[in-house]
Design a protein around this motif. Structure first.
Motif, PDB file in Angstrom:
ATOM      1  N   GLU A 135       0.821  -1.215   0.000  1.00  9.65           N
ATOM      2  CA  GLU A 135       0.000   0.000   0.000  1.00  9.65           C
ATOM      3  C   GLU A 135       0.855   1.266   0.000  1.00  9.65           C
ATOM      4  N   ALA A 136       2.085   1.173   0.482  1.00  8.82           N
ATOM      5  CA  ALA A 136       2.943   2.349   0.555  1.00  8.82           C
ATOM      6  C   ALA A 136       3.975   2.401  -0.565  1.00  8.82           C
ATOM      7  N   LEU A 137       4.399   1.238  -1.021  1.00  5.35           N
ATOM      8  CA  LEU A 137       5.476   1.179  -2.008  1.00  5.35           C
ATOM      9  C   LEU A 137       5.014   0.366  -3.226  1.00  5.35           C
ATOM     10  N   PRO A 138       4.958   0.993  -4.380  1.00 10.60           N
ATOM     11  CA  PRO A 138       4.415   0.332  -5.570  1.00 10.60           C
ATOM     12  C   PRO A 138       5.125  -0.970  -5.956  1.00 10.60           C
ATOM     13  N   LYS A 139       6.403  -1.099  -5.667  1.00 13.52           N
ATOM     14  CA  LYS A 139       7.133  -2.301  -6.066  1.00 13.52           C
ATOM     15  C   LYS A 139       7.177  -3.363  -4.965  1.00 13.52           C
ATOM     16  N   SER A 140       6.678  -3.045  -3.801  1.00 12.10           N
ATOM     17  CA  SER A 140       6.711  -4.001  -2.688  1.00 12.10           C
ATOM     18  C   SER A 140       5.781  -5.175  -2.961  1.00 12.10           C
ATOM     19  N   GLU A 141       6.216  -6.345  -2.552  1.00 15.28           N
ATOM     20  CA  GLU A 141       5.396  -7.552  -2.654  1.00 15.28           C
ATOM     21  C   GLU A 141       4.887  -7.978  -1.277  1.00 15.28           C
ATOM     22  N   ALA A 142       5.112  -7.137  -0.284  1.00 18.96           N
ATOM     23  CA  ALA A 142       4.711  -7.429   1.093  1.00 18.96           C
ATOM     24  C   ALA A 142       3.238  -7.094   1.294  1.00 18.96           C
ATOM     25  N   LYS A 143       2.439  -8.153   1.455  1.00 21.13           N
ATOM     26  CA  LYS A 143       0.992  -7.983   1.610  1.00 21.13           C
ATOM     27  C   LYS A 143       0.659  -7.406   2.993  1.00 21.13           C
ATOM     28  N   PRO A 144      -0.435  -6.686   3.110  1.00 20.43           N
ATOM     29  CA  PRO A 144      -0.843  -6.112   4.391  1.00 20.43           C
ATOM     30  C   PRO A 144      -1.040  -7.151   5.497  1.00 20.43           C
ATOM     31  N   VAL A 145      -1.303  -8.387   5.119  1.00 21.30           N
ATOM     32  CA  VAL A 145      -1.532  -9.445   6.104  1.00 21.30           C
ATOM     33  C   VAL A 145      -0.307  -9.659   7.003  1.00 21.30           C
ATOM     34  N   ILE A 146       0.863  -9.247   6.547  1.00 20.20           N
ATOM     35  CA  ILE A 146       2.065  -9.362   7.387  1.00 20.20           C
ATOM     36  C   ILE A 146       1.824  -8.677   8.723  1.00 20.20           C
ATOM     37  N   TRP A 147       1.322  -7.466   8.682  1.00 17.95           N
ATOM     38  CA  TRP A 147       1.152  -6.687   9.913  1.00 17.95           C
ATOM     39  C   TRP A 147      -0.131  -7.055  10.634  1.00 17.95           C
ATOM     40  N   GLU A 148      -1.080  -7.622   9.923  1.00 18.92           N
ATOM     41  CA  GLU A 148      -2.318  -8.093  10.553  1.00 18.92           C
ATOM     42  C   GLU A 148      -2.078  -9.390  11.330  1.00 18.92           C
ATOM     43  N   LYS A 149      -1.154 -10.191  10.851  1.00 17.28           N
ATOM     44  CA  LYS A 149      -0.838 -11.475  11.482  1.00 17.28           C
ATOM     45  C   LYS A 149       0.644 -11.529  11.814  1.00 17.28           C
ATOM     46  N   TRP A 150       1.093 -10.525  12.523  1.00 11.99           N
ATOM     47  CA  TRP A 150       2.515 -10.345  12.818  1.00 11.99           C
ATOM     48  C   TRP A 150       3.125 -11.557  13.532  1.00 11.99           C
ATOM     49  N   ASP A 151       2.425 -12.123  14.485  1.00 10.18           N
ATOM     50  CA  ASP A 151       2.959 -13.283  15.204  1.00 10.18           C
ATOM     51  C   ASP A 151       3.144 -14.475  14.266  1.00 10.18           C
ATOM     52  N   GLU A 152       2.202 -14.684  13.367  1.00 16.29           N
ATOM     53  CA  GLU A 152       2.330 -15.778  12.393  1.00 16.29           C
ATOM     54  C   GLU A 152       3.487 -15.513  11.437  1.00 16.29           C
ATOM     55  N   PHE A 153       3.663 -14.269  11.065  1.00 17.30           N
ATOM     56  CA  PHE A 153       4.775 -13.884  10.194  1.00 17.30           C
ATOM     57  C   PHE A 153       6.105 -14.176  10.889  1.00 17.30           C
ATOM     58  N   GLY A 154       6.214 -13.787  12.152  1.00 20.82           N
ATOM     59  CA  GLY A 154       7.428 -14.069  12.918  1.00 20.82           C
ATOM     60  C   GLY A 154       7.675 -15.561  13.065  1.00 20.82           C
TER      61      GLY A 154
END
Length: 159
Positions: free
Chosen positions: A91-110
C-alpha cells in the motif's frame, strides 16, 4: 507559541497521523524505500543461496559452497521481521510484494521466519553430514515450508 497551544498542535498532528490524514513526507518515504531496498537485497541473496544449494543437490558445486549458501539463509532468517517495519508494504510502495496481512498477522509472520531458520539448520546439518538423500529432503522442505510458508501467505508476486 505558548505551551498550551503547542501541545494542542502536537496532539492534532498525532491524531491526524493516526487517522491516516497525514501522508508520508519525503524523508519518511525515502526511509521506507531504503528499508524496501535492503529487504529486497536480503531476499535476492536468499534466492541466490537456494539456487546454489539446488545445484549442489543436483550434483553441481561444492559442499563448501552449499554450506555457505545455507548459512546465508540461516543468518538472514532471524532478522526477517526487522526488514518489515509498518509502512513498507504494497500500500505504501508500488514495487513491494509485502501484503498487508504481514502486519495483521505479525505473530504468524514471525513464526514463519523462525521456521525458515529451523529448516535451514536441518539442511545445514544434512550438508555437513554429506547425506545426499537427507540433503534432497531437507532442501525440498526448506523450499516448501521455509520459503513457501511465507511466500504463500505474506507475499504477492508482482512483475
Amino acid at each position: 507559541m505558548p505551551a498550551r497551544k503547542l501541545s494542542s498542535a502536537v496532539a492534532g498532528i498525532f491524531l491526524a497521523a493516526s487517522l491516516g490524514l497525514v501522508t508520508l513526507g519525503p524523508a519518511a518515504a525515502q526511509d521506507a524505500m531504503q528499508v524496501a531496498e535492503k529487504r529486497s537485497a536480503a531476499m535476492k541473496s536468499m534466492g541466490g543461496a537456494m539456487r546454489t544449494i539446488k545445484g549442489f543437490a543436483g550434483g553441481r558445486g561444492s559442499k563448501d559452497d552449499a554450506a555457505k549458501a545455507v548459512a546465508v539463509i540461516a543468518s538472514t532468517a532471524p532478522n526477517i521481521t526487522s526488514l518489515f517495519p509498518k509502512g513498507t508494504g504494497m500500500e505504501a510502495l508500488p514495487k513491494s510484494e509485502a501484503k498487508p496481512v504481514i502486519w495483521e498477522k505479525w505473530d504468524e509472520f514471525g513464526a514463519a521466519a523462525k521456521t525458515l531458520g529451523e529448516k535451514a539448520a536441518v539442511l545445514a546439518a544434512a550438508i555437513e553430514a554429506g547425506d545426499k538423500d537427507k540433503i534432497g529432503m531437507a532442501f525440498g522442505d526448506l523450499g516448501r515450508v521455509g520459503c513457501g510458508g511465507c511466500h504463500r501467505v505474506f507475499r504477492e508476486k508482482r512483475n
